[in-house]
Motif scaffolding. Structure first.
Motif, PDB file in Angstrom:
ATOM      1  N   SER A 169      -0.924   3.041   5.306  1.00  0.00           N
ATOM      2  CA  SER A 169       0.505   2.868   5.028  1.00  0.00           C
ATOM      3  C   SER A 169       1.313   2.878   6.312  1.00  0.00           C
ATOM      4  CB  SER A 169       1.012   3.985   4.099  1.00  0.00           C
ATOM      5  OG  SER A 169       0.392   3.922   2.844  1.00  0.00           O
TER       6      SER A 169
ATOM      7  N   LEU B 192      -5.234   6.320   2.968  1.00  0.00           N
ATOM      8  CA  LEU B 192      -4.029   5.648   2.473  1.00  0.00           C
ATOM      9  C   LEU B 192      -2.842   5.907   3.388  1.00  0.00           C
ATOM     10  CD1 LEU B 192      -4.345   6.313  -1.367  1.00  0.00           C
ATOM     11  CD2 LEU B 192      -4.325   4.069  -0.241  1.00  0.00           C
TER      12      LEU B 192
ATOM     13  N   LEU C  58      -0.762  13.227   1.336  1.00  0.00           N
ATOM     14  CA  LEU C  58      -1.490  12.516   0.287  1.00  0.00           C
ATOM     15  C   LEU C  58      -2.858  13.112  -0.035  1.00  0.00           C
ATOM     16  CD1 LEU C  58      -0.677   8.800   1.253  1.00  0.00           C
ATOM     17  CD2 LEU C  58       0.416  10.212  -0.497  1.00  0.00           C
TER      18      LEU C  58
ATOM     19  N   GLY D 211      -6.705  10.028   0.539  1.00  0.00           N
ATOM     20  CA  GLY D 211      -5.303  10.233   0.882  1.00  0.00           C
ATOM     21  C   GLY D 211      -5.057  10.051   2.363  1.00  0.00           C
TER      22      GLY D 211
ATOM     23  N   CYS E  99       1.541   3.975  -2.810  1.00  0.00           N
ATOM     24  CA  CYS E  99       0.718   5.163  -3.055  1.00  0.00           C
ATOM     25  C   CYS E  99       1.575   6.429  -3.038  1.00  0.00           C
ATOM     26  CB  CYS E  99      -0.412   5.260  -2.039  1.00  0.00           C
ATOM     27  SG  CYS E  99       0.114   5.486  -0.327  1.00  0.00           S
TER      28      CYS E  99
ATOM     29  N   VAL F 138       2.978   6.828  -6.548  1.00  0.00           N
ATOM     30  CA  VAL F 138       1.905   7.311  -7.427  1.00  0.00           C
ATOM     31  C   VAL F 138       1.674   8.807  -7.198  1.00  0.00           C
ATOM     32  CG1 VAL F 138      -0.545   7.107  -7.995  1.00  0.00           C
ATOM     33  CG2 VAL F 138       0.802   5.047  -7.517  1.00  0.00           C
TER      34      VAL F 138
ATOM     35  N   PHE G  61      -5.144  12.559  -3.449  1.00  0.00           N
ATOM     36  CA  PHE G  61      -6.205  11.554  -3.372  1.00  0.00           C
ATOM     37  C   PHE G  61      -7.443  12.023  -2.611  1.00  0.00           C
ATOM     38  CE2 PHE G  61      -2.157   9.083  -3.514  1.00  0.00           C
ATOM     39  CZ  PHE G  61      -2.348   8.470  -4.739  1.00  0.00           C
TER      40      PHE G  61
ATOM     41  N   VAL H 124       0.838  -1.199   0.000  1.00  0.00           N
ATOM     42  CA  VAL H 124       0.000   0.000   0.000  1.00  0.00           C
ATOM     43  C   VAL H 124       0.874   1.251   0.000  1.00  0.00           C
ATOM     44  CG1 VAL H 124      -0.198   0.171   2.521  1.00  0.00           C
ATOM     45  CG2 VAL H 124      -2.010   1.096   1.091  1.00  0.00           C
TER      46      VAL H 124
END
Length: 406
Positions: free
Chosen positions: A277, A273, A262, A270, A150, A153, A266, A147
Motif C-alpha cells: 500500500s 499489504l 495491519l 498485513g 485493505c 477492510v 491479517f 490495494v
C-alpha cells in the motif's frame, strides 16, 4: 457505454490516487494520538476536494482551459507567478515525501536503508513518464492503489464503536496536547486538498479532450472517487486508533511503526499489504506530482505540453519532470526523515491554498470562461470556509511546531 467506462475508470483512479503518503501519514498519526477525534478533519478535507475536483473538471470541459492557463490568462503572468512559485516549491516537497514513502517501503521489504532507494525510485518514475502515456499514468498505475482498500477492510474487522466513530466526525476541542491537535488537523486538511490533485485533474481532462458532454461523468468521478478516497483515509485513522494505541504507540514518529497497524488483522500478510500500500500509493502519487510540475511550468510559460507527446516534441515539459524528480530525490538521499517532511509539507500546503484556490474561484464565477456553468453559492461558500479554516490553523500552528508551544 463509453461514459460509464469513463466513470468507472475515473472512480477507480480517484480511489487509487487519493491515499498517498500525506493522507496515510497524517491519518495514522492522528489516530494514534487522538483516537477518533480528528475524523472531522478528514471529512472536511474530503468535502472540499470533491468540490474542487468537480470544479476543475467542469472548468476544463466548458472552457477548454486548464486551471494554470485560466489563471495566467485572466490575471496576467505577474499575478500568476505567485501561485506558480508557491505550488512548485511545495509540490517539490510533496514529491520528495512521496519518493521517501516508496523508499521506506523498499527498506521495510529489503532491510536496505531508505537513502539508497531514493535515486532508483526517482529513476523508475522518470522512465515511466518518459516512455509512458497519460492513460497509463492516470489509470494503469493508480488502479494498483486499490490495494489501500485493505485499511477499510481492517477497520471493519476490528469492530470499532461506530457511535464513537460517528462522534469523531463532529468537530470538537482537544482533551490534551492542544497545539499538536490543531497542527494535525491542518496537516490532514493539507493532505486532503493538495493543489496538485485538482490541477492534475484539469490537465487530464484536457489531455482526454473533455467537452460539455462529460459534465455528468465529471460529477460522478469527483463525488464517488473522492468519497471513497476519504473513506480509505478514515479507515487508516480508525485502524491506527485501535491498533497502535493499544500497543502503547500514541505518537507515530517513524514509518517503521506503521506496519503494525495491519498485522493484528491479517497476520504476516498485513505486513505485506502495508508495504504494498505504501509503495504503490506513494509511487503513483510521485508520478502525478512530477507530471503536474511539468504541466504547471509548461502551461505557465505557454510551452508545448502533453504526456502523450514524444519527449522530443515537448522538450521543456519533459525537462521539468526530469529535474523535479532529481531535486526531490536529493533530500531523501541525504537522510531527511520522510515522515517529518510529509507532515510539515502537508501543513505548509494548507497555508498556501488561498494562492491557488482564490483565483480559481474567480474563474469559476466568470461567465467568459464557464458561461451558465458558473459556481453556485453552496460551492463557493463551502470551499471558502474550509480553505480559510485551513489557512488560519496553519498560520497559528506551524510557528508553534517550529518554535515550541502548548
Amino acid at each position: 457505454m463509453k461514459k460509464l467506462v469513463e466513470i468507472s475508470l475515473g472512480v477507480v483512479t480517484s480511489v487509487g490516487g487519493f491515499l498517498e503518503v500525506g493522507s496515510m501519514a497524517t491519518a495514522a498519526q492522528a489516530g494514534a494520538t487522538f483516537g477518533f477525534q480528528l475524523i472531522w478533519a478528514v471529512v472536511l478535507g474530503t468535502i472540499c476536494i470533491i468540490f474542487l475536483v468537480e470544479m476543475a473538471g467542469r472548468f476544463a470541459a466548458v472552457s477548454h482551459h486548464t486551471i494554470c492557463d485560466g489563471i495566467r490568462e485572466r490575471f496576467g503572468f505577474n499575478v500568476f507567478v505567485w501561485p506558480l512559485l508557491a505550488t512548485l516549491l511545495l509540490s517539490l516537497m510533496v514529491l520528495s515525501a512521496e519518493i521517501g514513502g516508496v523508499a521506506i517501503a523498499l527498506e521495510l521489504a529489503s532491510g536496505i536503508g531508505f537513502q539508497w532507494w531514493a535515486l532508483p525510485v526517482a529513476f523508475l518514475a522518470w522512465l515511466l513518464l518518459w516512455k509512458g502515456t497519460f492513460g497509463f499514468i492516470e489509470k494503469g498505475v493508480s488502479m494498483l492503489g486499490l490495494v489501500t482498500l485493505c485499511f477499510v477492510v481492517a477497520a471493519v474487522m476490528l469492530k470499532p464503536d461506530w457511535t464513537a466513530v460517528a462522534a469523531g466526525a463532529v468537530p470538537s476541542l482537544p482533551a490534551h496536547d492542544t497545539a499538536n491537535y490543531w497542527f494535525m488537523a491542518v496537516s490532514i486538511l493539507g493532505a486532503s486538498i493538495s493543489p496538485y490533485l485538482f490541477m492534475f485533474y484539469s490537465s487530464g481532462a484536457i489531455e482526454d479532450q473533455w467537452d460539455k458532454s462529460y459534465l455528468g461523468a465529471n460529477r460522478a468521478i469527483a463525488g464517488l472517487g473522492m468519497t471513497f478516497g476519504g473513506t480509505i483515509s478514515i479507515g487508516v485513522l480508525i485502524v491506527a486508533a485501535l491498533v497502535l494505541a493499544t500497543h502503547g504507540i500514541n505518537q507515530v514518529d517513524d514509518y517503521h511503526q506503521m506496519p503494525l497497524m495491519l498485522i493484528p488483522v491479517f497476520g504476516f500478510w498485513g505486513f505485506i499489504l502495508f508495504v504494498a500500500s505504501l509503495a504503490i500509493a506513494c509511487f503513483g502519487a510521485a508520478l502525478e506530482v512530477a507530471l503536474q510540475q511539468a504541466y504547471l511550468v509548461a502551461q505557465g510559460f505557454g510551452w508545448t505540453w502533453g504526456e502523450d507527446r514524444k519527449p522530443r516534441d515537448d522538450p521543456g515539459f519533459s525537462a521539468v519532470y526530469t529535474v523535479s524528480l532529481l531535486l526531490a530525490a536529493l533530500p531523501i538521499m541525504l537522510g531527511v526523515d520522510p515522515l517529518r517532511l510529509t507532515i510539515f509539507s502537508m501543513a505548509l500546503t494548507a497555508a498556501s491554498l488561498p494562492l491557488t484556490v482564490v483565483p480559481f474561484l474567480f474563474l469559476l464565477n466568470d461567465e467568459r470562461y464557464v458561461g451558465e456553468h458558473r459556481n453556485g453559492i453552496l460551492s463557493n461558500a463551502a470551499v471558502i470556509f474550509i480553505i480559510a479554516l485551513g489557512f488560519v490553523l496553519a498560520v497559528v500552528t506551524i510557528p508553534l511546531q517550529i518554535f515550541g508551544g502548548t
